[in-house]
Design an enzyme around this catalytic site. Structure first.
Site, PDB file in Angstrom:
ATOM      1  N   ARG A 236       0.865  -1.187   0.000  1.00  0.00           N
ATOM      2  CA  ARG A 236       0.000   0.000   0.000  1.00  0.00           C
ATOM      3  C   ARG A 236       0.898   1.232   0.000  1.00  0.00           C
ATOM      4  O   ARG A 236       2.001   1.207   0.565  1.00  0.00           O
ATOM      5  CB  ARG A 236      -0.883   0.051   1.256  1.00  0.00           C
ATOM      6  CG  ARG A 236      -2.104  -0.823   1.221  1.00  0.00           C
ATOM      7  CD  ARG A 236      -3.172  -0.288   0.261  1.00  0.00           C
ATOM      8  NE  ARG A 236      -4.365  -1.130   0.253  1.00  0.00           N
ATOM      9  CZ  ARG A 236      -4.556  -2.162  -0.572  1.00  0.00           C
ATOM     10  NH1 ARG A 236      -3.644  -2.484  -1.459  1.00  0.00           N
ATOM     11  NH2 ARG A 236      -5.680  -2.856  -0.521  1.00  0.00           N
ATOM     12  N   HIS A 284      -1.283   0.750  -9.561  1.00  0.00           N
ATOM     13  CA  HIS A 284      -1.942  -0.141  -8.597  1.00  0.00           C
ATOM     14  C   HIS A 284      -2.653  -1.299  -9.304  1.00  0.00           C
ATOM     15  O   HIS A 284      -3.841  -1.547  -9.081  1.00  0.00           O
ATOM     16  CB  HIS A 284      -2.942   0.639  -7.725  1.00  0.00           C
ATOM     17  CG  HIS A 284      -3.317  -0.105  -6.470  1.00  0.00           C
ATOM     18  ND1 HIS A 284      -3.650   0.517  -5.291  1.00  0.00           N
ATOM     19  CD2 HIS A 284      -3.408  -1.430  -6.203  1.00  0.00           C
ATOM     20  CE1 HIS A 284      -3.941  -0.384  -4.362  1.00  0.00           C
ATOM     21  NE2 HIS A 284      -3.796  -1.592  -4.903  1.00  0.00           N
TER      22      HIS A 284
HETATM   23  N1  NAP Z   1      -0.964  -3.831  -5.284  1.00  0.00           N
HETATM   24  C1  NAP Z   1      -1.948  -4.678  -5.397  1.00  0.00           C
HETATM   25  O1  NAP Z   1      -2.530  -4.839  -6.471  1.00  0.00           O
HETATM   26  C2  NAP Z   1      -2.372  -5.492  -4.194  1.00  0.00           C
HETATM   27  C3  NAP Z   1      -3.233  -6.578  -4.385  1.00  0.00           C
HETATM   28  C4  NAP Z   1      -3.565  -7.346  -3.292  1.00  0.00           C
HETATM   29  C5  NAP Z   1      -3.046  -7.065  -2.033  1.00  0.00           C
HETATM   30  N2  NAP Z   1      -2.219  -6.005  -1.866  1.00  0.00           N
HETATM   31  C6  NAP Z   1      -1.652  -5.704  -0.535  1.00  0.00           C
HETATM   32  O2  NAP Z   1      -0.907  -6.822  -0.076  1.00  0.00           O
HETATM   33  C7  NAP Z   1      -1.113  -6.942   1.327  1.00  0.00           C
HETATM   34  C8  NAP Z   1      -0.755  -8.341   1.794  1.00  0.00           C
HETATM   35  O3  NAP Z   1      -1.728  -9.280   1.359  1.00  0.00           O
HETATM   36  P1  NAP Z   1      -1.743 -10.783   1.913  1.00  0.00           P
HETATM   37  O4  NAP Z   1      -2.956 -11.423   1.336  1.00  0.00           O
HETATM   38  O5  NAP Z   1      -0.428 -11.440   1.720  1.00  0.00           O
HETATM   39  O6  NAP Z   1      -1.942 -10.496   3.492  1.00  0.00           O
HETATM   40  P2  NAP Z   1      -1.785 -11.514   4.703  1.00  0.00           P
HETATM   41  O7  NAP Z   1      -1.971 -12.922   4.260  1.00  0.00           O
HETATM   42  O8  NAP Z   1      -2.625 -10.987   5.803  1.00  0.00           O
HETATM   43  O9  NAP Z   1      -0.231 -11.373   5.105  1.00  0.00           O
HETATM   44  C9  NAP Z   1       0.288 -10.239   5.717  1.00  0.00           C
HETATM   45  C10 NAP Z   1       1.729 -10.522   6.134  1.00  0.00           C
HETATM   46  O10 NAP Z   1       2.288  -9.337   6.680  1.00  0.00           O
HETATM   47  C11 NAP Z   1       2.817  -9.626   7.974  1.00  0.00           C
HETATM   48  N3  NAP Z   1       2.688  -8.461   8.860  1.00  0.00           N
HETATM   49  C12 NAP Z   1       1.588  -7.749   9.170  1.00  0.00           C
HETATM   50  N4  NAP Z   1       1.875  -6.793  10.073  1.00  0.00           N
HETATM   51  C13 NAP Z   1       3.200  -6.914  10.338  1.00  0.00           C
HETATM   52  C14 NAP Z   1       4.099  -6.239  11.199  1.00  0.00           C
HETATM   53  N5  NAP Z   1       3.679  -5.232  11.973  1.00  0.00           N
HETATM   54  N6  NAP Z   1       5.386  -6.640  11.215  1.00  0.00           N
HETATM   55  C15 NAP Z   1       5.814  -7.668  10.459  1.00  0.00           C
HETATM   56  N7  NAP Z   1       5.011  -8.357   9.603  1.00  0.00           N
HETATM   57  C16 NAP Z   1       3.728  -7.987   9.569  1.00  0.00           C
HETATM   58  C17 NAP Z   1       1.971 -10.767   8.491  1.00  0.00           C
HETATM   59  O11 NAP Z   1       2.648 -11.415   9.559  1.00  0.00           O
HETATM   60  P3  NAP Z   1       2.056 -12.781  10.191  1.00  0.00           P
HETATM   61  O12 NAP Z   1       2.381 -13.834   9.168  1.00  0.00           O
HETATM   62  O13 NAP Z   1       2.817 -12.951  11.441  1.00  0.00           O
HETATM   63  O14 NAP Z   1       0.581 -12.562  10.361  1.00  0.00           O
HETATM   64  C18 NAP Z   1       1.824 -11.602   7.224  1.00  0.00           C
HETATM   65  O15 NAP Z   1       2.964 -12.401   7.028  1.00  0.00           O
HETATM   66  C19 NAP Z   1      -2.590  -6.549   1.485  1.00  0.00           C
HETATM   67  O16 NAP Z   1      -2.863  -6.128   2.819  1.00  0.00           O
HETATM   68  C20 NAP Z   1      -2.747  -5.425   0.488  1.00  0.00           C
HETATM   69  O17 NAP Z   1      -2.495  -4.180   1.119  1.00  0.00           O
HETATM   70  C21 NAP Z   1      -1.869  -5.203  -2.925  1.00  0.00           C
END
Ligand code: NAP
Length: 321
Positions: A236, A284
């Protein structure tokens, strides 16, 4: 009594987020349920049991007394988390292989682009310069992925199979075969010190806002084969301090950046990112949400939920993701 209605609140503003497209998909996958594309003139808020949303206005979800579940139509829920009037019902986010594979394509494309010196080679081509530089093998390059969730773990696995040295950093301890896993703030510096190409796939939360800043960039490996370290952010825009990125690119703390997300989207026409020679930007679209796939995912979850089963990928409001 008929089945509770599903309200569709989609305010994406781009082709992929055309409300009519989503309505047509949901009508198909929920044939025995009323699907209301809001705003609509003729409906009773009490008939709404489910809401499928993308960027609803703050407060827009507060007026449905019988709401049972909110389905966010993307993976990131930061915009919803910022709405203090959000009803206290389960919030489900998207985690499907279609979106995950698209993000992995983006990450692999951009890691390879920097690893294979594409910025330099395209500039050479424009200048008719036949001037190859030494090309390191992938196994000399350390890629570090911030966020080892649904998206980060899959990208890590594919990069590892290409041959990169891959590490990841998460909040809690993770274990992925062949990936060096770090977790928590105390291990962040060790993770950064060994990283040549940094990929950010974190969610935006109070803990992660502006985490991509000068302090963090200064800890990345400066002696790697790619030269100055590279940052790739597809999480983000709020994760990055944009003034720091520009200053670090200009003073050599960073060698290049691939950015898919920005603090302000659409990126304003006068943003210096548009023309910066060390920046590769995309609007994006690293991982678009596919209406076919996601409407089926939501319909499956509703069916299971109504049969007494558990919802999947429910957001933890305390963690904010
Ligand atoms: N650009 C785009 O087109 C697009 C598309 C889709 C998503 N996204 C972004 O990608 C993000 C990730 O998606 P996802 O599905 O992979 O999410 P997810 O499965 O919830 O994974 C989030 C990861 O980040 C880690 N994390 C969260 N807070 C943290 C912190 N304070 N310190 C260290 N690590 C932390 C989590 O740790 P844990 O494993 O310990 O929980 C987890 O490994 C979304 O939230 C969204 O903003 C962007």
């Amino acid at each position: 009594m008929g089945k509770g209605a599903l309200a569709l609140l989609v305010h994406g503003g781009t082709e992929n987020w055309s409300p009519e497209r989503w309505k047509a998909r949901f009508d198909e996958v929920c044939p025995d349920r009323r699907v209301l594309q809001l705003p609509a003139a003729d409906f009773d808020p009490a008939e709404i049991h489910y809401a499928a949303v993308w960027k609803p206005d703050p407060g827009e979800l507060a007026g449905f007394p019988n709401l049972r579940v909110i389905f966010n139509l993307g993976a990131g829920v930061d915009a919803l988390m910022a709405d203090s009037s959000l009803p206290k019902v389960p919030l489900v986010r998207v985690a499907v292989s279609d979106l995950t594979n698209r993000m992995t394509e983006y990450v692999v494309l951009h890691v390879l682009m920097h690893h294979r010196q594409e910025l330099y080679l395209r500039a050479s081509q424009r200048e008719r310069q036949w001037a190859p530089k030494f090309q390191w093998p992938a196994n000399a390059v350390s890629v570090g992925i911030m966020g080892l969730g649904t998206l980060g773990a899959n990208a890590a696995d594919v990069l590892k199979r290409i041959g990169f040295r891959v590490a990841g950093w998460s909040r809690s301890r993770r274990q992925i075969d062949g990936v060096e896993c770090f977790h928590g703030r105390p291990q962040l510096e060790a993770f950064l010190r060994r990283t040549d190409i940094l990929v950010c796939l974190l969610p935006l939360t109070a803990d992660t806002r502006h985490i991509l800043n000068r302090d963090l960039f200064a800890k990345l490996n400066r002696n790697g084969p790619v030269g100055a370290p590279v940052v790739i952010n597809a999480g983000r825009g709020g994760l990055q301090d944009e003034a720091d990125i520009l200053a670090c690119l200009d003073d050599g703390t960073l060698g290049a950046a691939s950015l898919d997300v920005f603090a302000r989207e659409p990126l304003p026409p006068d943003s210096p990112f548009w023309t910066h020679p060390k920046v590769v930007l995309t609007p994006h679209n690293a991982a678009d949400t596919d209406a076919d796939e996601i409407s089926k995912y939501v319909a499956r979850q509703i069916e299971r939920f109504e049969a007494g089963g558990a919802l999947e990928n429910v957001v933890d409001p305390a963690r904010g993701y």
